[in-house]
Design a protein around this motif. Structure first.
Motif, PDB file in Angstrom:
ATOM      1  N   ILE A 208      -1.428   2.269   4.242  1.00  0.00           N
ATOM      2  CA  ILE A 208      -2.015   3.589   4.032  1.00  0.00           C
ATOM      3  C   ILE A 208      -0.920   4.650   3.930  1.00  0.00           C
ATOM      4  O   ILE A 208      -0.933   5.506   3.033  1.00  0.00           O
ATOM      5  CB  ILE A 208      -3.000   3.929   5.167  1.00  0.00           C
ATOM      6  CG1 ILE A 208      -4.205   2.980   5.110  1.00  0.00           C
ATOM      7  CG2 ILE A 208      -3.455   5.375   5.080  1.00  0.00           C
ATOM      8  CD1 ILE A 208      -5.136   3.118   6.297  1.00  0.00           C
ATOM      9  N   LEU A 209       0.051   4.598   4.843  1.00  0.00           N
ATOM     10  CA  LEU A 209       1.136   5.577   4.838  1.00  0.00           C
ATOM     11  C   LEU A 209       1.961   5.483   3.554  1.00  0.00           C
ATOM     12  O   LEU A 209       2.292   6.497   2.935  1.00  0.00           O
ATOM     13  CB  LEU A 209       2.031   5.357   6.061  1.00  0.00           C
ATOM     14  CG  LEU A 209       1.407   5.669   7.428  1.00  0.00           C
ATOM     15  CD1 LEU A 209       2.340   5.229   8.550  1.00  0.00           C
ATOM     16  CD2 LEU A 209       1.100   7.154   7.555  1.00  0.00           C
ATOM     17  N   VAL A 210       2.294   4.256   3.149  1.00  0.00           N
ATOM     18  CA  VAL A 210       3.127   4.064   1.963  1.00  0.00           C
ATOM     19  C   VAL A 210       2.396   4.514   0.703  1.00  0.00           C
ATOM     20  O   VAL A 210       2.970   5.165  -0.179  1.00  0.00           O
ATOM     21  CB  VAL A 210       3.565   2.584   1.862  1.00  0.00           C
ATOM     22  CG1 VAL A 210       4.193   2.308   0.502  1.00  0.00           C
ATOM     23  CG2 VAL A 210       4.549   2.250   2.964  1.00  0.00           C
ATOM     24  N   SER A 211       1.111   4.173   0.601  1.00  0.00           N
ATOM     25  CA  SER A 211       0.360   4.544  -0.597  1.00  0.00           C
ATOM     26  C   SER A 211       0.214   6.059  -0.744  1.00  0.00           C
ATOM     27  O   SER A 211       0.255   6.588  -1.858  1.00  0.00           O
ATOM     28  CB  SER A 211      -1.023   3.892  -0.562  1.00  0.00           C
ATOM     29  OG  SER A 211      -1.783   4.389   0.542  1.00  0.00           O
ATOM     30  N   GLN A 212       0.087   6.757   0.372  1.00  0.00           N
ATOM     31  CA  GLN A 212      -0.081   8.203   0.324  1.00  0.00           C
ATOM     32  C   GLN A 212       1.235   8.947   0.127  1.00  0.00           C
ATOM     33  O   GLN A 212       1.267   9.998  -0.507  1.00  0.00           O
ATOM     34  CB  GLN A 212      -0.753   8.693   1.624  1.00  0.00           C
ATOM     35  CG  GLN A 212      -2.158   8.159   1.840  1.00  0.00           C
ATOM     36  CD  GLN A 212      -3.122   8.621   0.768  1.00  0.00           C
ATOM     37  OE1 GLN A 212      -3.043   9.750   0.270  1.00  0.00           O
ATOM     38  NE2 GLN A 212      -4.044   7.744   0.382  1.00  0.00           N
ATOM     39  N   ILE A 214       4.530   7.357  -0.827  1.00  0.00           N
ATOM     40  CA  ILE A 214       5.427   6.835  -1.864  1.00  0.00           C
ATOM     41  C   ILE A 214       4.678   6.489  -3.143  1.00  0.00           C
ATOM     42  O   ILE A 214       5.055   6.896  -4.237  1.00  0.00           O
ATOM     43  CB  ILE A 214       6.201   5.602  -1.338  1.00  0.00           C
ATOM     44  CG1 ILE A 214       7.004   5.985  -0.081  1.00  0.00           C
ATOM     45  CG2 ILE A 214       7.132   5.053  -2.414  1.00  0.00           C
ATOM     46  CD1 ILE A 214       7.739   4.829   0.552  1.00  0.00           C
ATOM     47  N   GLY A 215       3.606   5.715  -3.018  1.00  0.00           N
ATOM     48  CA  GLY A 215       2.849   5.318  -4.206  1.00  0.00           C
ATOM     49  C   GLY A 215       2.350   3.891  -4.092  1.00  0.00           C
ATOM     50  O   GLY A 215       2.764   3.127  -3.209  1.00  0.00           O
ATOM     51  N   GLU A 216       1.453   3.532  -5.004  1.00  0.00           N
ATOM     52  CA  GLU A 216       0.836   2.216  -4.957  1.00  0.00           C
ATOM     53  C   GLU A 216       1.827   1.098  -5.272  1.00  0.00           C
ATOM     54  O   GLU A 216       1.622  -0.041  -4.842  1.00  0.00           O
ATOM     55  CB  GLU A 216      -0.339   2.162  -5.937  1.00  0.00           C
ATOM     56  CG  GLU A 216      -1.522   3.031  -5.552  1.00  0.00           C
ATOM     57  CD  GLU A 216      -2.166   2.579  -4.248  1.00  0.00           C
ATOM     58  OE1 GLU A 216      -2.078   1.364  -3.932  1.00  0.00           O
ATOM     59  OE2 GLU A 216      -2.740   3.420  -3.548  1.00  0.00           O
ATOM     60  N   GLU A 217       2.895   1.393  -6.042  1.00  0.00           N
ATOM     61  CA  GLU A 217       3.859   0.342  -6.356  1.00  0.00           C
ATOM     62  C   GLU A 217       4.523  -0.193  -5.092  1.00  0.00           C
ATOM     63  O   GLU A 217       4.788  -1.395  -4.969  1.00  0.00           O
ATOM     64  CB  GLU A 217       4.939   0.855  -7.309  1.00  0.00           C
ATOM     65  CG  GLU A 217       4.415   1.244  -8.687  1.00  0.00           C
ATOM     66  CD  GLU A 217       3.942   2.684  -8.731  1.00  0.00           C
ATOM     67  OE1 GLU A 217       4.053   3.364  -7.677  1.00  0.00           O
ATOM     68  OE2 GLU A 217       3.480   3.122  -9.795  1.00  0.00           O
ATOM     69  N   ALA A 218       4.791   0.705  -4.141  1.00  0.00           N
ATOM     70  CA  ALA A 218       5.450   0.280  -2.900  1.00  0.00           C
ATOM     71  C   ALA A 218       4.520  -0.538  -2.021  1.00  0.00           C
ATOM     72  O   ALA A 218       4.981  -1.353  -1.221  1.00  0.00           O
ATOM     73  CB  ALA A 218       5.967   1.506  -2.129  1.00  0.00           C
ATOM     74  N   VAL A 219       3.207  -0.339  -2.147  1.00  0.00           N
ATOM     75  CA  VAL A 219       2.257  -1.098  -1.336  1.00  0.00           C
ATOM     76  C   VAL A 219       2.335  -2.581  -1.677  1.00  0.00           C
ATOM     77  O   VAL A 219       2.228  -3.455  -0.801  1.00  0.00           O
ATOM     78  CB  VAL A 219       0.819  -0.571  -1.538  1.00  0.00           C
ATOM     79  CG1 VAL A 219      -0.187  -1.424  -0.767  1.00  0.00           C
ATOM     80  CG2 VAL A 219       0.731   0.879  -1.101  1.00  0.00           C
ATOM     81  N   ALA A 220       2.545  -2.890  -2.951  1.00  0.00           N
ATOM     82  CA  ALA A 220       2.622  -4.289  -3.370  1.00  0.00           C
ATOM     83  C   ALA A 220       3.792  -5.007  -2.705  1.00  0.00           C
ATOM     84  O   ALA A 220       3.702  -6.210  -2.428  1.00  0.00           O
ATOM     85  CB  ALA A 220       2.738  -4.368  -4.890  1.00  0.00           C
ATOM     86  N   LYS A 221       4.871  -4.297  -2.446  1.00  0.00           N
ATOM     87  CA  LYS A 221       6.024  -4.921  -1.802  1.00  0.00           C
ATOM     88  C   LYS A 221       5.723  -5.316  -0.360  1.00  0.00           C
ATOM     89  O   LYS A 221       6.289  -6.282   0.157  1.00  0.00           O
ATOM     90  CB  LYS A 221       7.226  -3.968  -1.839  1.00  0.00           C
ATOM     91  CG  LYS A 221       7.735  -3.674  -3.244  1.00  0.00           C
ATOM     92  CD  LYS A 221       8.948  -2.762  -3.202  1.00  0.00           C
ATOM     93  CE  LYS A 221       9.461  -2.469  -4.606  1.00  0.00           C
ATOM     94  NZ  LYS A 221      10.656  -1.578  -4.580  1.00  0.00           N
ATOM     95  N   LEU A 222       4.847  -4.563   0.306  1.00  0.00           N
ATOM     96  CA  LEU A 222       4.502  -4.893   1.692  1.00  0.00           C
ATOM     97  C   LEU A 222       3.712  -6.184   1.790  1.00  0.00           C
ATOM     98  O   LEU A 222       3.692  -6.817   2.859  1.00  0.00           O
ATOM     99  CB  LEU A 222       3.709  -3.752   2.323  1.00  0.00           C
ATOM    100  CG  LEU A 222       4.451  -2.434   2.550  1.00  0.00           C
ATOM    101  CD1 LEU A 222       3.509  -1.408   3.155  1.00  0.00           C
ATOM    102  CD2 LEU A 222       5.645  -2.639   3.464  1.00  0.00           C
ATOM    103  N   GLU A 223       3.050  -6.585   0.703  1.00  0.00           N
ATOM    104  CA  GLU A 223       2.250  -7.801   0.735  1.00  0.00           C
ATOM    105  C   GLU A 223       3.095  -9.044   1.014  1.00  0.00           C
ATOM    106  O   GLU A 223       2.592 -10.043   1.540  1.00  0.00           O
ATOM    107  CB  GLU A 223       1.510  -7.977  -0.597  1.00  0.00           C
ATOM    108  CG  GLU A 223       0.489  -6.889  -0.907  1.00  0.00           C
ATOM    109  CD  GLU A 223      -0.747  -6.973  -0.017  1.00  0.00           C
ATOM    110  OE1 GLU A 223      -0.892  -7.999   0.683  1.00  0.00           O
ATOM    111  OE2 GLU A 223      -1.534  -6.021  -0.022  1.00  0.00           O
TER     112      GLU A 223
END
Length: 382
Positions: A208-212, A214-223
């Protein structure tokens, strides 16, 4: 003659089978070259004038052409051997200009090797010389010997992406993911939370923090970061083993031996627990660490406690140990102290002062006990 080298240098120039070192005389230049030769140093110096790392360093970094006199003046003999068969060849270091011959550095078994970016062939550390690399290029990739350096750099980047050793981007990316997993597991352990909290709370909150921010691209890296219940449990166990190994190594490397403090007690669930602390010298400072916390499944006699630490005492020099005054600890015949004295007769046994004070407090007169309790409350408040 006036321009001749000094007599000592002339003697060095006649020597064979030597490891020599060239230091760049230009101020604040860290350039250093270490080489090995079976020929005379004077002849080897002449070879460096024609080609090699020293010639390239002087041209590319200082814009002057080296001479034999320049090399002789700045070369010293490090090691000599009676003959070349008795040589322990020093490890060579990869030089970035080697990419113009089509070679990048890889690591295998802690040793720097070379890999051709065209044929993917690996060469030994001993082949890390410009003449051998140039010969490989001209012999095996003759159609590419006239290519510019940028061509080999592009091929090298592609190879590094696929490389699985520590120099490859796959390894470096994977290392960051694994490190993040360990950091999360360490955070869970320090706060004494359930292992499932990483997967059920920490990871969703991070997304949630990263998506808000940095952006959705960074969320994929957390997966790709694994923080499951089993993973966190395994990471915590691996870190605890690593910490124990560091303590063992610290005790072994202590030049004054080590001292131990141990206590056995029974908790509210009627489970006997043995706690052992060790104190040793490390980097000229006394260090105290927890050695182990272990359940005593059967009896708690002095022999049972000693059996837990027997191998550790035999492998390291025990100089002293502190225990409480229980018979299982201080009995001269069957207590823990008797068993320790059998393997470490010079070790000093100490009855814990805190336990002594606790025993004294039980028989204090009422006035002294009231005063002691007041002091304890003041100390606890402060």
């Amino acid at each position: 003659m006036k321009n001749n080298p000094a007599p000592a240098m002339q003697d060095d120039l006649k020597k064979t089978n030597g490891v020599y070192q060239y230091k760049c005389p230009v101020q604040e230049c860290p350039g250093t070259y270490i080489g090995m030769t079976t020929m005379r140093l004077s002849k080897r110096s002449s070879c460096h004038v024609q080609e090699g790392t020293i010639k390239m360093h002087c041209l590319q970094n200082h814009n002057f052409k080296t001479t034999r006199e320049h090399i002789v003046k700045n070369v010293t003999i490090i090691v000599r051997a009676p003959d070349s068969r008795r040589f322990d060849m020093p490890k060579r270091i990869y030089d970035p200009p080697y990419i113009k011959y089509g070679f990048i550095a890889i690591e295998h078994g802690g040793e720097a090797l070379l890999q051709c970016v065209v044929c993917m062939k690996s060469l030994s550390n001993a082949a890390m010389t410009p003449s051998l690399l140039k010969r490989h290029l001209e012999t095996n990739q003759a159609d590419k010997k006239d290519r510019d350096q940028s061509y080999f750099q592009r091929l090298g980047e592609n190879v590094k992406r696929q490389s699985m050793d520590k120099t490859g981007q796959i390894y470096q990316k994977g290392a960051g993911i694994v490190k993040a997993s360990y950091e999360v597991a360490l955070l869970v352990a320090k706060n004494m939370k359930a292992h499932t909290i990483a997967e059920s709370l920490i990871m969703p909150a991070a997304k949630i923090l990263v998506s808000q921010v940095i952006g959705e691209e960074a969320v994929a890296k957390l997966e790709s970061v694994s923080v499951s219940n089993n993973t966190v449990q395994r990471r915590i166990k691996e870190m605890s083993v690593d910490i124990a190994d560091q303590v063992f190594e610290g005790v072994k490397s202590s030049k004054y031996g080590f001292a131990s403090q141990l206590n056995e007690s029974t908790d509210v669930t009627n489970c006997s627990e043995l706690l052992v602390y060790v104190r040793f010298m490390q980097s000229n400072a006394a260090k105290t660490e927890l050695l182990l916390s272990q359940d005593l499944s059967s009896t708690t006699t002095g022999k049972d406690i000693f059996n837990v630490l027997d191998n550790f005492f035999k492998q390291n020099e025990l100089v002293g140990f502190t225990t409480d005054g229980a018979p299982s600890m201080l009995s001269r015949k069957s207590g823990f102290q008797a068993h320790v004295k059998a393997v470490a007769p010079k070790a000093t046994a100490v009855h814990c002062f805190i336990h002594r004070f606790a025993l004294c407090a039980k028989v204090l007169p009422p006035k002294l006990l009231s005063c002691l309790n007041r002091v304890i409350r003041i100390v606890n408040f402060v």
